[in-house]
Design a protein around this motif. Structure first.
Motif, mmCIF file in Angstrom:
data_model
loop_
_atom_site.group_PDB
_atom_site.id
_atom_site.type_symbol
_atom_site.label_atom_id
_atom_site.label_comp_id
_atom_site.label_asym_id
_atom_site.label_seq_id
_atom_site.Cartn_x
_atom_site.Cartn_y
_atom_site.Cartn_z
ATOM 1 N N GLU A 380 0.854 -1.186 0.000
ATOM 2 C CA GLU A 380 0.000 0.000 0.000
ATOM 3 C C GLU A 380 0.892 1.237 0.000
ATOM 4 N N ASP A 381 0.397 2.323 -0.587
ATOM 5 C CA ASP A 381 1.141 3.579 -0.647
ATOM 6 C C ASP A 381 0.477 4.584 0.289
ATOM 7 N N TRP A 382 1.278 5.110 1.230
ATOM 8 C CA TRP A 382 0.782 6.043 2.229
ATOM 9 C C TRP A 382 1.433 7.413 2.033
ATOM 10 N N ASP A 383 0.653 8.471 2.194
ATOM 11 C CA ASP A 383 1.154 9.838 2.028
ATOM 12 C C ASP A 383 2.167 10.142 3.131
ATOM 13 N N PRO A 384 3.421 10.465 2.787
ATOM 14 C CA PRO A 384 4.411 10.707 3.830
ATOM 15 C C PRO A 384 4.139 11.953 4.656
ATOM 16 N N ALA A 385 3.324 12.855 4.146
ATOM 17 C CA ALA A 385 3.018 14.076 4.904
ATOM 18 C C ALA A 385 1.889 13.859 5.899
ATOM 19 N N THR A 386 0.857 13.115 5.483
ATOM 20 C CA THR A 386 -0.342 13.004 6.308
ATOM 21 C C THR A 386 -0.623 11.600 6.825
ATOM 22 N N GLY A 387 -0.025 10.590 6.196
ATOM 23 C CA GLY A 387 -0.375 9.221 6.542
ATOM 24 C C GLY A 387 -1.658 8.759 5.895
ATOM 25 N N GLY A 388 -2.198 9.528 4.954
ATOM 26 C CA GLY A 388 -3.391 9.098 4.243
ATOM 27 C C GLY A 388 -3.063 8.009 3.231
ATOM 28 N N LEU A 389 -4.034 7.136 2.978
ATOM 29 C CA LEU A 389 -3.842 6.050 2.020
ATOM 30 C C LEU A 389 -3.988 6.603 0.600
ATOM 31 N N VAL A 390 -2.947 6.447 -0.203
ATOM 32 C CA VAL A 390 -2.939 6.963 -1.571
ATOM 33 C C VAL A 390 -3.396 5.892 -2.556
ATOM 34 N N ALA A 391 -2.857 4.698 -2.408
ATOM 35 C CA ALA A 391 -3.227 3.580 -3.293
ATOM 36 C C ALA A 391 -3.045 2.286 -2.515
ATOM 37 N N SER A 392 -3.920 1.324 -2.769
ATOM 38 C CA SER A 392 -3.878 0.073 -2.018
ATOM 39 C C SER A 392 -4.162 -1.104 -2.924
ATOM 40 N N ARG A 393 -3.146 -1.918 -3.166
ATOM 41 C CA ARG A 393 -3.367 -3.153 -3.906
ATOM 42 C C ARG A 393 -4.210 -4.132 -3.096
ATOM 43 N N GLN A 394 -4.148 -4.013 -1.760
ATOM 44 C CA GLN A 394 -5.001 -4.850 -0.918
ATOM 45 C C GLN A 394 -6.472 -4.520 -1.116
ATOM 46 N N LEU A 395 -6.818 -3.233 -1.108
ATOM 47 C CA LEU A 395 -8.216 -2.847 -1.286
ATOM 48 C C LEU A 395 -8.710 -3.256 -2.667
ATOM 49 N N THR A 396 -7.866 -3.066 -3.687
ATOM 50 C CA THR A 396 -8.256 -3.465 -5.039
ATOM 51 C C THR A 396 -8.505 -4.967 -5.117
ATOM 52 N N LEU A 397 -7.616 -5.761 -4.502
ATOM 53 C CA LEU A 397 -7.795 -7.216 -4.509
ATOM 54 C C LEU A 397 -9.076 -7.608 -3.783
ATOM 55 N N ALA A 398 -9.302 -7.038 -2.609
ATOM 56 C CA ALA A 398 -10.489 -7.387 -1.832
ATOM 57 C C ALA A 398 -11.763 -7.007 -2.578
ATOM 58 N N GLN A 399 -11.773 -5.857 -3.223
ATOM 59 C CA GLN A 399 -12.968 -5.426 -3.953
ATOM 60 C C GLN A 399 -13.182 -6.247 -5.216
ATOM 61 N N THR A 400 -12.087 -6.626 -5.868
ATOM 62 C CA THR A 400 -12.218 -7.483 -7.048
ATOM 63 C C THR A 400 -12.813 -8.832 -6.656
ATOM 64 N N TYR A 401 -12.342 -9.355 -5.546
ATOM 65 C CA TYR A 401 -12.890 -10.614 -5.023
ATOM 66 C C TYR A 401 -14.369 -10.452 -4.663
ATOM 67 N N ALA A 402 -14.716 -9.364 -3.983
ATOM 68 C CA ALA A 402 -16.109 -9.153 -3.573
ATOM 69 C C ALA A 402 -17.031 -9.069 -4.783
#
Length: 439
Positions: A380-402
């Motif tokens: 997963e890619d996290w914003d170094p300034a804020t800690g916000g989630l920028v991109a997540s291969r985990q979320l994409t995988l979970a949603q593709t499965y769902a």
């Protein structure tokens, strides 16, 4: 600074780094609809910001150094398991901590099984070659199967020629070894079959149980390279995008220990899992992105594994596990590792994301993967300034499965299987396998 003071400081820094989003006190569970509605912007983890991560790392390094500085005695002995966990996670002070491990190994015969497990795991993870001469005379003192097996794998890692000696020793020391899942797996390693792996296409086309989606995780032997996750829908077809490209997502099934899947905190075992939903973890190394809740045989009851409301279902046995496999795979011992791992008591091997900085593993063959304790991990890619989630291969995988399952409860299956070859598993390899499977 003593360990009590350091622990207080660590807690304070952790809270400071994560002040806007502390780890949840209880897991949230998701329906398929809830999971599909999520987007990366919904998640943040301030400990992944530059400032938050620095605070945690500095605390961990101070903890490591304080443990190393303890004088010999009970306090240092008690500090060693956590010390080597931190050393492995942060790839820090490995050489400095080595003498403490080597000094402790000859005393393990007088320690409890859990301490034996922890320190032998450190030997396997970090110091196999240095530890091997001290492990050989320790073997007769290891009377429980888990520490013995870890010691054996450490010796094999240091010298593959140790297999012949160990093959004779196991039945001498454990006459009933065949009744123990860990020792069964060890003997399979010591007496490898000359049979070729059955065709992967046959496994990828196997129905398992019709009407359920399946994640297929393709991994290299040894797990030192990034693998790929694919998704097969409830109708048995592998998911493709609008342009017809096969969906693939990088995934690591390597544990920091590098131990086999039947051992606590070892690699993800090969074989079949069931998926029983999705949730948000309380583990800060996993973070807030929903995981898919995968369970091993035995960890899941037969009814749970089958996704049927049958509390009186039969107990687990190998013949039942085999019913999920195509005929050509039922005699292939490596695909039974998941069944052995469940018998050995492994659990909570989830499909999840990560908040660990890949930079800790720069230069490794599995970079940018971030190994943990045996789960299947997507970057997963996290914003170094804020800690916000920028991109997540985990979320994409979970949603593709769902989406592929179209089941509100997210019920389905997971296959982890090794693909012979070198380097990271590639989309082209995956496509060739799927094409051969006619799926």
């Amino acid at each position: 600074m003593n360990l009590r003071s350091l622990t207080t400081l660590a807690a304070a820094l952790l809270l400071a780094a994560c002040a806007t989003q502390p780890p949840p006190s209880a897991e949230k569970r998701y329906s398929a609809a809830e999971l599909l509605a999520l987007k990366p912007a919904d998640f943040s983890w301030p400990a992944t910001s530059t400032d938050g991560e620095r605070a945690l790392r500095e605390t961990a390094l101070a903890d490591i150094r304080a443990r190393i500085a303890l004088p010999p005695g009970p306090a240092r002995d008690a500090a060693l398991p956590r010390l080597f966990d931190l050393v492995a996670q942060y790839n820090a002070e490995i050489a400095t901590a080595r003498p403490l491990l080597l000094q402790a190994l000859p005393t393990l015969g007088q320690r409890d099984a859990e301490t034996q497990r922890a320190l032998l795991t450190a030997a396997h993870t970090l110091y196999a070659a240095d530890a091997a001469p001290l492990v050989w005379p320790l073997l007769p003192q290891l009377t429980t199967s888990k520490p013995f097996a870890i010691a054996a794998y450490t010796l094999l890692q240091a010298d593959g020629a140790a297999a012949d000696r160990l093959r004779l020793l196991v039945p001498q020391q454990f006459p009933n070894w065949a009744d123990d899942a860990r020792l069964t797996a060890l003997m399979l390693r010591l007496r490898p079959s000359a049979a070729a792996q059955p065709p992967l296409a046959e496994l990828l086309a196997a129905p398992l149980r019709p009407g359920f989606p399946v994640i297929v995780s393709l991994q290299r032997p040894g797990r030192q390279q990034m693998g790929l996750a694919l998704v097969r829908d409830a109708g048995g077809r592998f998911v493709r995008d609008g342009a017809g490209q096969l969906f693939t997502s990088p995934q690591l099934a390597l544990a920091r220990t590098g131990l086999p899947g039947t051992i606590t905190n070892g690699n993800t075992p090969q074989g079949l899992f069931t998926i029983v939903g999705a949730g948000t973890a309380t583990n800060p190394n996993i973070g807030p992105t929903p995981y898919l809740h995968s369970k091993l045989p035995v960890e899941a009851t037969v009814a749970e594994f089958e996704h049927v409301p049958a509390p009186g279902a039969a107990d687990w046995n190998e013949a039942l596990y085999d019913t999920y496999l195509p005929p050509g795979w039922r005699a292939w011992a490596p695909i039974k590792e998941a069944f052995l791992a469940g018998r050995a008591g492994r659990d909570e091997l989830l499909v999840h994301g990560t908040t660990i900085n890949p930079a800790y593993y720069a230069g490794t063959s599995h970079f940018p993967g971030t190994p943990q304790q045996g789960c299947m991990i997507s970057n997963e890619d996290w914003d170094p300034a804020t800690g916000g989630l920028v991109a997540s291969r985990q979320l994409t995988l979970a949603q593709t499965y769902a989406a592929a399952g179209a089941r509100p409860d997210l019920a389905g299956y997971l296959i982890v299987v090794e693909v012979p070859g070198e380097g990271a598993v590639t989309p082209a390899e995956a496509l060739a396998l799927v094409t051969a499977a006619g799926r």
